[in-house]
Structure formats: structure tokens, C-alpha cells
Design a protein around this motif. Structure first.
Motif: not given
Length: 396
Positions: A259-262, A276-285, A297-308
Motif C-alpha cells: 500500500t502507498n504511504k505518502m 515523498i512516498r513508500y510504494v511497497g519496498t520502494t522510496l519514491l519522489a 524517481f524510485g529507490y529500493d533500499p536494502t531494508n525499507i523499515k530503516d530510518n531515511f
């Protein structure tokens, strides 16, 4: 003067009252957020104890590492969840089945600071369990602590599915396990190593539908639901620069669900916004005008639950995306907004849906496009200790 002093809108969670989360800038109150949640909810307070807040009161949650508070609080926003364990603390009730296990009330201090609510769970080849729902993904969690007898290994199990083994420590730690059960047994079981027995202190059981645990929901005789939260309404047309600016957020996700979180600055709709939003395991602007993406642009970090620490800069034909001190993308193509377009910063998709659920350490908005050097500074940590606390690392 620090860079943050130049922000047009600055939220660092500290001040709040019923239905309101205060921003530091602007000082006239135009940057304050409207907050809503029907019913009470719990949070971890500065002293490390679980406390309950009333309906419509925002929650500033303090981070825990190995059972100890570490770092500054974040604004906690969560979806609706129900604790289906009808007795979350009273394990003496017949609701809790005890196979080769016994529970005894102690005078130990519970995670909420109370006495006479902690039970000693002892058993050999034993189970403490209750019935649950079959075929639907659930997460169970318990606060568990060693009783000092060296019998600290245990497993959490949902149905007959694979369980997971833990070792209790000398601090209260909340352990969780997620599974789609094939039978209706939700349990704490002994581990085969070393002696197929446990001697534990137990408090605060929770069973909730979903792929991750949320904040503790106390029950005493029936299932209890904590309602979802909203946080929006900050700023106005005078706060935001339609032609250029920077939106920055320091956030962490509760989960990796699809689910999207924006977090958005918008005109009150989801078709014209910067976000700025989460789309599953992707950070997206993204910057969108009348439904057409000008930048994304989307970025897939190693752990989406980390602090960014995330920032998006927007200016006509000049966009960039920074995460944790690094520029991950830039673009020299795309339009920005016409004057008077942007009117609100909100923890949603701009139109009141897809609410942001997670932890927010800060949100900053600048009404001019910062330099690359400033964006690097804005999204970096000031020291290794600052980074470790922000990422909830254990420093040894």
C-alpha cells in the motif's frame, strides 16, 4: 545559523495538544497539523514505559534498542488494528490454554510500569496458546523477559506453520512472528535447545491481522480496536513557492506492504502535488501537475523499515533526489506549478487517501531550491553516533 533555521515549514515532533501537532516554523501557527484518531492508543514514553493517550491526542513515540530508550521521539501514525487476544495481560484466564505450562502472577514491574500484571511462564515441552483465525495472515507479539533461571529460549508459532526461535534477555523486549496459520493455535512454545523448557516473564500479548506488529492494544475480556490516524492541513498558499523549493522528510516505515504511504504538498487533490512516498519496498519522489508526472524517481533500499533522510528539489528543468547524504537522481526536464497552486502539506496523497503510516522524525520545507551541498547537508547525519541512533543500531 543552521540550515533548518531557513525552512519555511519545520516539523520536529515535540509540541502537541488534542487534534493538533505543532510545527516550529512558521511561528504564526499556519504550519501546524490537524490530527485525528477516534479512541485511545498507546505509545512508548520518554521513560521507556508504555503509556495510554486519549482520543485525538497525537503520539510521540520514543525508540527502543534492546529494551532501552535511545534517541529522540518520532510522530507515530498507524492504521486501524484489532487485538483479538481478549486477555492481553491476564494469562491466568481459561481463555489461555496451558499444555504442560503453568503461569503464576508475580510482583515484577510490567512494561507499562504497573505491578501485579506480569506472569511467570514455566514449562517443559510446553505451550501457552489461544485459538485464532485460520487462513488469514496474522502477527502475534508478546513482551517477554528472562526470569533469570537460564531457561530463556522459546518459540512463537501460528498454527502448525514453521515457528521462530528467540532468546529472552534481561530487558523487556517485544517479540513478534507473522504467518498465515493453517490451524487455529497461536502460541508460545518451548525450544528443543537446550532442554526443551522455559522459565519466562510474559506480558502484553497481541494478535492482529496483517504482516507487521503495531503499537500495543490492551484488552481485558474482549477484542479491542485502535482506530486509524490522520495528520494534515499544514501551511497555506503563502507558505509554499510554486516555482521552486525542497520537501525533506526523515521517516521510517512500519512495514513493507504494497500500500502507498505518502507525504505531500498539494492543491488538495492527488492529481497536482509534490510528494515523498513508500510504494511497497520502494522510496519514491514525484512531482505531478494535472495528473501528468513532471518528475519521478524510485529507490529500493536494502531494508525499507530503516530510518531515511529524503529530499526532493523542484525547479523548472532542475530536479534532484537525495537520500541519506547522496544524490541518487537528477533531471533537467520538467515543469513546476503555476502561482497559487500549492496550499497544504499533509500525511496523505493530497486528496485525503493513502495516509502515511510510519515514524516521522522531521519534515522540512524550503521555498527556494537548495544547492547540492545544502541538500547533502540536509540529508546527512552530523556524527556516527547520530546516524547509529537514527538507524536504531546497537553500538558496542
Amino acid at each position: 545559523m543552521s540550515l533548518a533555521d531557513q525552512a519555511s515549514l519545520l516539523l520536529i515532533p515535540s509540541g502537541y495538544k488534542s487534534q493538533k501537532v505543532y510545527s516550529i516554523f512558521p511561528t504564526d501557527g499556519d504550519g501546524d497539523f490537524d490530527f485525528s484518531r477516534s479512541g485511545s492508543a498507546t505509545r512508548i514514553a520518554k521513560n521507556g514505559l508504555i503509556t495510554t493517550v486519549d482520543s485525538n491526542v497525537p503520539r510521540l513515540e520514543y525508540p527502543m534498542i534492546d529494551g532501552v530508550v535511545n534517541g529522540c521521539p518520532s510522530l507515530l501514525l498507524e492504521p486501524q488494528r484489532t487485538n483479538s487476544f481478549t486477555y492481553s495481560e491476564d494469562f491466568s484466564q481459561s481463555y489461555w490454554n496451558k499444555n504442560s505450562a503453568s503461569v503464576t502472577l508475580t510482583s515484577k514491574i510490567a512494561p507499562n510500569g504497573t505491578l501485579n500484571s506480569v506472569y511467570n511462564l514455566v514449562g517443559t515441552a510446553a505451550n501457552l496458546w489461544s485459538a485464532g483465525t485460520i487462513g488469514t495472515q496474522h502477527t502475534i507479539s508478546f513482551y517477554i523477559k528472562s526470569n533469570g533461571q537460564g531457561k530463556d529460549k522459546f518459540r512463537l508459532r501460528l498454527g502448525n506453520n514453521t515457528s521462530i526461535e528467540y532468546t529472552a534477555t534481561n530487558e523487556w523486549v517485544r517479540y513478534e512472528y507473522t504467518e498465515t496459520p493453517t490451524t487455529s493455535v497461536y502460541s508460545i512454545t518451548t525450544s528443543s535447545a537446550p532442554n526443551n523448557e522455559y522459565d519466562l516473564l510474559v506480558w502484553g500479548g497481541q494478535a492482529e491481522q496483517g504482516s507487521f506488529q503495531t503499537s500495543y492494544i490492551p484488552t481485558n475480556g474482549s477484542a479491542v480496536t485502535r482506530n486509524a490516524e490522520t495528520c494534515d492541513g499544514a501551511g497555506d498558499a503563502a507558505t509554499f513557492n510554486d516555482s521552486e523549493g525542497v520537501l525533506m522528510a526523515e521517516i521510517s516505515a512500519l512495514d513493507s506492504e504494497s500500500t502507498n504511504k505518502m507525504i505531500t504538498i498539494s492543491n488538495g487533490s492527488n492529481s497536482t502535488r509534490i510528494l515523498i512516498r513508500y510504494v511497497g519496498t520502494t522510496l519514491l519522489a514525484q512531482l505531478r501537475i494535472s495528473g501528468a508526472n513532471q518528475y519521478e524517481f524510485g529507490y529500493d533500499p536494502t531494508n525499507i523499515k530503516d530510518n531515511f533522510k529524503i529530499a526532493i528539489k523542484y525547479k523548472a528543468n532542475d530536479f534532484s533526489f537525495f537520500v541519506n547524504g547522496f544524490e541518487l537522481d537528477s533531471s533537467n526536464s520538467g515543469s513546476t506549478f503555476s502561482d497559487g497552486t500549492l496550499t497544504e502539506l499533509a500525511f496523505d496523497d493530497g486528496g485525503g487517501s493513502n495516509d502515511f503510516y510510519g515514524n516521522t522524525k522531521q519534515v522540512q520545507y524550503y521555498n527556494s531550491a537548495l544547492t547540492d551541498s545544502e541538500l547533502e547537508q540536509l540529508t546527512s547525519w552530523t556524527s556516527f553516533t547520530d546516524m547509529a541512533e537514527g538507524q536504531l543500531y546497537t553500538i558496542e
